[in-house]
Design an enzyme around this catalytic site. Structure first.
Site, short mmCIF file in Angstrom:
data_model
loop_
_atom_site.label_atom_id
_atom_site.label_comp_id
_atom_site.label_asym_id
_atom_site.label_seq_id
_atom_site.Cartn_x
_atom_site.Cartn_y
_atom_site.Cartn_z
N TYR A 1 48.95 7.49 -26.74
CA TYR A 1 49.32 7.41 -28.15
C TYR A 1 48.18 7.81 -29.08
CZ TYR A 1 53.82 4.94 -27.77
OH TYR A 1 55.13 4.59 -27.53
N ASP B 1 55.66 0.78 -23.35
CA ASP B 1 56.71 1.08 -24.33
C ASP B 1 58.05 1.20 -23.61
OD1 ASP B 1 57.89 1.90 -26.79
OD2 ASP B 1 57.78 3.98 -26.11
N ASP C 1 57.24 4.32 -11.81
CA ASP C 1 58.61 4.71 -11.47
C ASP C 1 59.28 3.64 -10.60
OD1 ASP C 1 56.77 5.38 -9.49
OD2 ASP C 1 57.79 7.22 -8.87
N LYS D 1 50.19 4.81 -12.52
CA LYS D 1 50.66 5.98 -11.78
C LYS D 1 49.43 6.53 -11.06
CE LYS D 1 53.93 8.98 -10.75
NZ LYS D 1 55.13 8.65 -9.95
N ASP E 1 61.25 -1.90 -23.19
CA ASP E 1 62.64 -1.66 -23.62
C ASP E 1 63.59 -1.96 -22.46
OD1 ASP E 1 62.06 -0.81 -26.22
OD2 ASP E 1 63.46 0.87 -26.10
C1 IPM Z 1 57.68 0.06 -30.12
C2 IPM Z 1 58.18 1.31 -30.79
C3 IPM Z 1 56.99 2.09 -31.34
C4 IPM Z 1 56.13 2.47 -30.16
C5 IPM Z 1 57.35 3.32 -32.18
C6 IPM Z 1 58.30 2.98 -33.31
C7 IPM Z 1 56.12 4.00 -32.71
O1 IPM Z 1 58.94 2.07 -29.91
O2 IPM Z 1 57.05 -0.77 -30.80
O3 IPM Z 1 57.91 -0.10 -28.92
O4 IPM Z 1 56.38 3.49 -29.49
O5 IPM Z 1 55.18 1.74 -29.88
MG MG Z 2 59.29 1.10 -28.04
#
Ligand code: IPM
Ligand code: MG
Length: 354
Positions: free
Chosen positions: A142, A244, A220, A188, A248
């Site tokens: 990032y 990230d 993975d 990885k 999710d």
């Molecule tokens: C998160 C979001 C952010 C990230 C985005 C909105 C920049 O997806 O907080 O997970 O990728 O960190």
């Molecule tokens: Mg995110």
């Protein structure tokens, strides 16, 4: 009476509605435990672009750094999607994390018993899941240099220095000590040099935590194992982009993204926010689930302010609202006794704190 200075960033979309409910709950718990909260509001994201032309005004950076902790709603929306990258709400968020020095992002994935049916996975696979994802937040691909884009080429760099890996590893090991003492580090290392350094560094830190059982997994495989057998995980430690994606994925074990809080901590301050976004499609309809934000307020009490009792009281009140069958629209299909609005959910949780 104890007093804390809390910075509030409501942000965009449903951010405003859900932070208002969390404040209501904080005030109620404050009354119960003799704690006063002084709130100051700051702009960030799309609303800051509209008001000042800058997604992250300096006033916000200074204000949050001077507060005891920050409660954050959500930012972004289609209105600002076509701006140049530096002026997008997301760029403000990344700069904000960096300025605040919040390198450790804690994202719990918990399955509430009442809601095992809300997940797309079988109840026997997810019942009892309690995972803490520890994501490195201000390094990796990032932020790595060089990066750039021409007409024909685009590139970013995934880079970690030993000190960055060490400090996040300590956070993860310390958390594991307070939980089931199991830590799985994700990388990885079969392909990436940066991951090899990650793995070697985590191994070195592990010596200081002999009670914690450390394992390593390729990213993975982890993506697969989270679906196949999520109960094997206690604490997951990982870098920025893998975290990230995996956080999710892990959040969906619980069935609703509207339930899960997060904490971003570092040396200077800490920021607490729901893991979901600003949901422009449902903004202002009164149907957003405020629980992830209320639960983030509870994490704030626990981790930044050391108000464990007050945090426990909020967690118990949330569970009670669930077990009594109150559901916002996102969870209406799962054992709802009554479907309630955003504000009503805040009121119900508040009423259990009186
Ligand atoms: C998160 C979001 C952010 C990230 C985005 C909105 C920049 O997806 O907080 O997970 O990728 O960190
Ligand atoms: Mg995110």
């Amino acid at each position: 009476m104890k007093n804390y200075n809390i910075s509030l960033i409501k942000g965009d979309g449903i951010g405003v509605e859900i932070v208002d409910e969390a404040v209501k709950v904080l005030d109620a718990v404050g009354k119960k435990f003799d704690i006063n909260f002084d709130y100051k509001e700051y702009l960030m994201g799309g609303c800051a672009i509209d008001a000042t032309g800058n997604p992250l005004p300096q006033e916000t950076i200074d204000g949050v750094l001077n507060s005891d902790a920050c409660l954050f709603g959500a930012i972004g929306g289609p209105k600002w999607d076509n701006q140049p990258r530096e002026l997008r709400p997301e760029s403000g968020l990344l700069k904000f994390r960096k300025e605040m020095g919040v390198f450790a992002n804690l994202r719990p994935a918990i399955v509430y018993d009442e809601l095992v049916d809300a997940s797309s996975l079988k109840p026997e696979v997810i019942k009892g899941v309690d995972i803490m994802v520890v994501r490195e937040l201000i390094g990796g691909i990032y932020f790595g240099e060089p990066k750039g884009k021409t007409e024909t080429k685009g590139w970013n760099t995934m880079v970690y220095e030993v000190y960055e890996i060490e400090r996040i590893a300590h956070v993860a090991f310390k958390l594991a000590m307070k939980r089931d003492k199991k830590l799985c580090s994700i990388d990885k290392a079969n392909v990436l040099d940066v991951s090899q350094l990650w793995r070697e560094t985590v191994e070195k830190i592990a010596v200081e935590y002999p009670e914690v059982k450390l394992s390593h997994m390729y990213v993975d495989n982890c993506a697969m194992q989270l679906i196949a057998n999520p109960k094997q995980f206690d604490v997951i430690l990982t870098g920025n982009i893998f975290g990230d994606i995996l956080s999710d994925e892990a959040s969906m074990l619980s069935g609703s993204i509207g339930l899960l809080p997060s904490a971003s901590t570092g040396e200077k301050t800490a920021v607490y926010e729901p893991i979901h976004g600003s949901a422009p499609d449902i903004t202002g309809m009164g149907i957003a689930n405020p629980i992830a934000t209320i639960s983030s307020a509870s994490m704030m009490l626990r981790y930044s302010l050391n108000e464990e009792e007050a945090a426990d009281a909020i967690d118990i009140a949330i569970k009670k609202a669930m077990s009594e069958g109150y559901r916002t629209k996102d969870l209406a299909a799962f054992d709802a006794k009554e479907v309630v609005t955003t504000t009503q959910m805040g009121d119900i949780i508040t009423s259990y704190l009186k």
